[in-house]
Design a protein around this motif. Structure first.
Motif, PDB file in Angstrom:
ATOM      1  N   ASN A   1      -0.360   3.574   8.043  1.00  0.00           N
ATOM      2  CA  ASN A   1       1.016   3.324   7.612  1.00  0.00           C
ATOM      3  C   ASN A   1       1.547   1.971   8.065  1.00  0.00           C
ATOM      4  O   ASN A   1       2.623   1.558   7.621  1.00  0.00           O
ATOM      5  CB  ASN A   1       1.938   4.423   8.144  1.00  0.00           C
ATOM      6  N   SER A   2       0.819   1.295   8.969  1.00  0.00           N
ATOM      7  CA  SER A   2       1.355   0.043   9.501  1.00  0.00           C
ATOM      8  C   SER A   2       0.378  -1.133   9.467  1.00  0.00           C
ATOM      9  O   SER A   2       0.809  -2.282   9.549  1.00  0.00           O
ATOM     10  CB  SER A   2       1.806   0.245  10.958  1.00  0.00           C
TER      11      SER A   2
ATOM     12  N   CYS B   1      -3.854   8.047  10.590  1.00  0.00           N
ATOM     13  CA  CYS B   1      -2.806   8.002   9.563  1.00  0.00           C
ATOM     14  C   CYS B   1      -1.645   7.120  10.006  1.00  0.00           C
ATOM     15  O   CYS B   1      -1.046   6.397   9.195  1.00  0.00           O
ATOM     16  CB  CYS B   1      -2.312   9.422   9.261  1.00  0.00           C
ATOM     17  N   THR B   2      -1.315   7.173  11.287  1.00  0.00           N
ATOM     18  CA  THR B   2      -0.247   6.313  11.808  1.00  0.00           C
ATOM     19  C   THR B   2      -0.608   4.837  11.633  1.00  0.00           C
ATOM     20  O   THR B   2       0.242   4.018  11.260  1.00  0.00           O
ATOM     21  CB  THR B   2      -0.004   6.616  13.295  1.00  0.00           C
TER      22      THR B   2
ATOM     23  N   LYS C   1       3.167  10.522   2.408  1.00  0.00           N
ATOM     24  CA  LYS C   1       3.484   9.379   3.262  1.00  0.00           C
ATOM     25  C   LYS C   1       2.322   8.393   3.298  1.00  0.00           C
ATOM     26  O   LYS C   1       2.530   7.177   3.288  1.00  0.00           O
ATOM     27  CB  LYS C   1       3.817   9.853   4.674  1.00  0.00           C
ATOM     28  N   LEU C   2       1.092   8.887   3.326  1.00  0.00           N
ATOM     29  CA  LEU C   2      -0.075   8.001   3.322  1.00  0.00           C
ATOM     30  C   LEU C   2      -0.151   7.198   2.027  1.00  0.00           C
ATOM     31  O   LEU C   2      -0.391   5.982   2.044  1.00  0.00           O
ATOM     32  CB  LEU C   2      -1.348   8.818   3.496  1.00  0.00           C
TER      33      LEU C   2
ATOM     34  N   ARG D   1      -7.804  -1.503   6.169  1.00  0.00           N
ATOM     35  CA  ARG D   1      -7.280  -0.355   5.418  1.00  0.00           C
ATOM     36  C   ARG D   1      -8.405   0.370   4.679  1.00  0.00           C
ATOM     37  O   ARG D   1      -8.458   1.597   4.639  1.00  0.00           O
ATOM     38  CB  ARG D   1      -6.207  -0.818   4.435  1.00  0.00           C
TER      39      ARG D   1
ATOM     40  N   THR E   1       2.340   6.568   0.024  1.00  0.00           N
ATOM     41  CA  THR E   1       3.508   5.688  -0.046  1.00  0.00           C
ATOM     42  C   THR E   1       3.286   4.404   0.755  1.00  0.00           C
ATOM     43  O   THR E   1       3.702   3.317   0.342  1.00  0.00           O
ATOM     44  CB  THR E   1       4.757   6.420   0.470  1.00  0.00           C
ATOM     45  N   SER E   2       2.643   4.510   1.910  1.00  0.00           N
ATOM     46  CA  SER E   2       2.362   3.304   2.700  1.00  0.00           C
ATOM     47  C   SER E   2       1.475   2.338   1.923  1.00  0.00           C
ATOM     48  O   SER E   2       1.660   1.116   1.980  1.00  0.00           O
ATOM     49  CB  SER E   2       1.699   3.687   4.023  1.00  0.00           C
TER      50      SER E   2
ATOM     51  N   PHE F   1      11.438   5.541   5.771  1.00  0.00           N
ATOM     52  CA  PHE F   1      10.233   4.784   5.447  1.00  0.00           C
ATOM     53  C   PHE F   1      10.444   3.879   4.230  1.00  0.00           C
ATOM     54  O   PHE F   1      10.221   2.668   4.274  1.00  0.00           O
ATOM     55  CB  PHE F   1       9.089   5.758   5.204  1.00  0.00           C
TER      56      PHE F   1
END
Length: 621
Positions: free
Chosen positions: A325-326, A321-322, A407-408, A333, A410-411, A460
């Motif tokens: 996000n990047s 997951c980290t 958060k996932l 992806r 949103t990335s 974020f």
């Protein structure tokens, strides 16, 4: 042919015999090797009828040279001068180079393969002692010729079977060299090249790899851990940027070789313990190379092969997951989302950490799907799938998501906004989804706690929006979202919230612009993103009202707010497009007012930016 006949009629076998230590001197053997090499370079195919004689004489020369150099008993029976020793060493390397050339031409024949087995078996003890320690200078040249020979053997479909001989001692020796701390970079690169060539001949080497699965995986895990530690240490202690870049490129080349080996090994080996150790070593490697799309894809392929055989998959979730996000590569992806979907399905019937993925993983895969083939119909269908996923997220999924799930998503939203074509339906859908996220939790405070709001939106999303409003090409898209954030979070971006809350009342006190009185629904952020010069001038006048240090009844923009607004105002001073002189004059007034209100550090930063812009603009003229 005539030369061979003459040699056979004379006492050539006796001259090369091991029984007669003084029968043949090194000069004669050197001449023989020179003639063979010239013949092999000029007309290699004409040597075929005489391969039997060549292998016999070359073997005698090679064994004689090896014993003359490394056998104490053999050396005690003979007298060698320094010139003889130098010539013996050169002939030793010469013989190995000739065998390497013969392998390339006649490697499929049984004669040359038998010659390879015979020579390597003869020097097996020597290789096991010195090959893993090639940092020794007096043996380095010997090992270079050996590695060249072995790489040639591994590349051939027939001679690669040499690595299976005598309980696979050549393969185990290669693995030992990879793990040895005393091996040079050349030896490790050669060992990885050999393993890569053997993997390419997978149909022949499959039984060998399965038999040596523990040693292979242990070797690769050791190499991965060593490279991660080495790269992190070099990043901390790097003084020479060029040297550090060269070192990184070298390790990146090694990494590509390692990944090709690991992808194959993970598909044929089913040892759960060894595969869990491999996955534990790969996860930090994945974090380190998240900016390299091809390496990330290779690591994810290995993890996907490993997943059915291991039970520690729940520990992968946080790192994956980290990275999602990047990471910026679209294929990486998609592979990440595919792996997350499989992990969520694997933990469907168990009470583990993978359960929270079940709700969001399919939507993530739909939002990050890619199509490899460039076909118009396929791309259109793909976009429809992603648009439907955005619609489902905004209407049904958003109220059900927790912080980690949101958060996932949103990335992915931020990625689509940044990488989609400007003005496309996909970019509009992503912007609408981001607006829903901000309004649902920031304005309505629907279901996230305050700490989650701080981490998700304050850090974020806000950083992403601030970064985009500072670019002229993307500013207009994000100004409305930035206004919502400033209003809901008054202390987040300096005190820019005063431009939203008090702009109307302060503009009335300061008078109307050329366009007339500002309407009730228009604030600074709406006006500055307008395409009309009158609205832009009005927005700059509003900003100037909040930069007057002598007025106590009007709040003054602080240093953080000035730093955020500075790139926006600078764009009106040095704009390349058509712009009215009134707008440029209003922007200059704002800059002067900012300089009066800013602290010394911000003032110095402003001075540096404007001098850089001035020099750039002067060069264009």
């Amino acid at each position: 042919s005539r030369w061979i006949t003459v040699l056979e009629k004379r006492d050539v076998p006796e001259m090369f015999s091991e029984r007669s230590p003084f029968a043949c001197g090194f000069p004669v053997q050197r001449q023989y090797l020179s003639v063979v090499q010239i013949w092999q370079k000029c007309t290699p195919m004409s040597m075929a009828p005489f391969l039997g004689e060549f292998t016999t004489y070359l073997t005698l020369v090679f064994k004689h040279c090896h014993q003359s150099r490394f056998s104490a008993k053999y050396r005690a029976e003979r007298m060698f001068s320094e010139a003889d020793e130098n010539m013996c060493r050169d002939m030793y390397h010469f013989a190995l180079e000739i065998l390497t050339s013969l392998l390339q031409t006649y490697g499929e024949g049984i004669v040359i393969r038998g010659m390879l087995y015979d020579w390597m078996t003869f020097i097996k003890t020597f290789l096991q002692q010195y090959l893993p320690e090639t940092r020794r200078k007096h043996h380095f040249k010997d090992m270079v010729t050996i590695w060249s020979l072995w790489k040639t053997a591994a590349h051939n479909l027939e001679t690669c079977k040499f690595f299976e001989s005598d309980d696979a001692w050549p393969l185990l020796l290669v693995l030992q060299c990879v793990q040895s701390a005393h091996c040079s970079d050349f030896s490790k690169s050669s060992a990885l090249a050999i393993l890569t060539s053997l993997v390419a001949n997978q149909e022949i080497m499959r039984p060998l790899f399965i038999a040596c699965d523990q040693q292979l995986l242990q070797c690769m895990v050791h190499l991965l851990q060593h490279n991660v530690t080495l790269n992190s240490d070099q990043s901390k202690n790097a003084k020479n940027v060029r040297t550090d870049r060269q070192t990184r490129q070298k390790h990146l080349k090694w990494t590509k070789s390692e990944m090709s080996i690991l992808i194959y090994l993970s598909s044929i080996i089913e040892n759960a313990g060894a595969l869990e150790s491999l996955s534990n070593a790969l996860i930090p490697y994945l974090l380190q190379f998240k900016k390299s799309g091809n390496i990330t894809l290779s690591i994810l392929s290995v993890l996907q092969n490993v997943l059915p055989h291991v039970s520690n998959y729940a520990t992968w979730i946080d790192p994956l997951c980290t990275i999602l996000n990047s990471v910026e590569d679209r294929r990486a992806r998609q592979a990440l989302c595919t792996l997350l979907v499989e992990i969520s399905r694997r933990g469907k019937d168990t009470a583990d950490d993978a359960q929270w993925l079940r709700l969001v993983a399919p939507t993530l895969l739909d939002l990050n799907c890619v199509y490899v083939e460039e076909r118009t119909g396929a791309i259109h269908t793909l976009n429809l799938r992603r648009l439907r996923a955005y619609d489902e997220f905004c209407t049904e999924l958003l109220p059900q998501l927790g912080y980690e799930q949101l958060k996932l998503v949103t990335s992915t939203i931020l990625y689509d906004i940044a990488h989609s074509e400007t003005g496309s339906s996909l970019q509009f859908a992503a912007m609408d989804a981001l607006k829903h996220v901000i309004e649902f939790d920031y304005v309505s405070h629907a279901h996230l706690r305050e700490t989650h709001l701080v981490r998700l939106i304050d850090t974020f999303i806000n950083e992403f929006v601030v970064r985009n409003i500072q670019h002229e090409t993307t500013r207009n898209q994000f100004m409305s979202l930035f206004a919502v954030i400033c209003k809901a979070r008054p202390k987040l971006n300096g005190n820019l919230h005063v431009l939203v809350q008090s702009a109307q009342s302060q503009s009335r006190r300061g008078g109307a612009s050329k366009a007339g009185t500002v309407s009730q629904q228009h604030d600074f952020f709406t006006l500055i993103s307008s395409q009309k010069s009158e609205d832009q001038e009005t927005a700059l006048q509003i900003a100037c009202m909040f930069l007057k240090p002598n007025q106590s009844e009007i709040p003054i923009l602080n240093n953080r707010a000035i730093v955020i607004l500075l790139p926006i105002v600078r764009s009106f001073v040095y704009s390349a497009g058509d712009m009215s002189s009134e707008v440029r004059a209003a922007a200059m007034k704002v800059v002067a007012a900012m300089a009066d209100c800013a602290c010394w550090l911000v003032y110095r930063y402003m001075l540096h930016k404007f001098m850089s812009d001035y020099q750039r603009d002067d060069k264009k003229k």
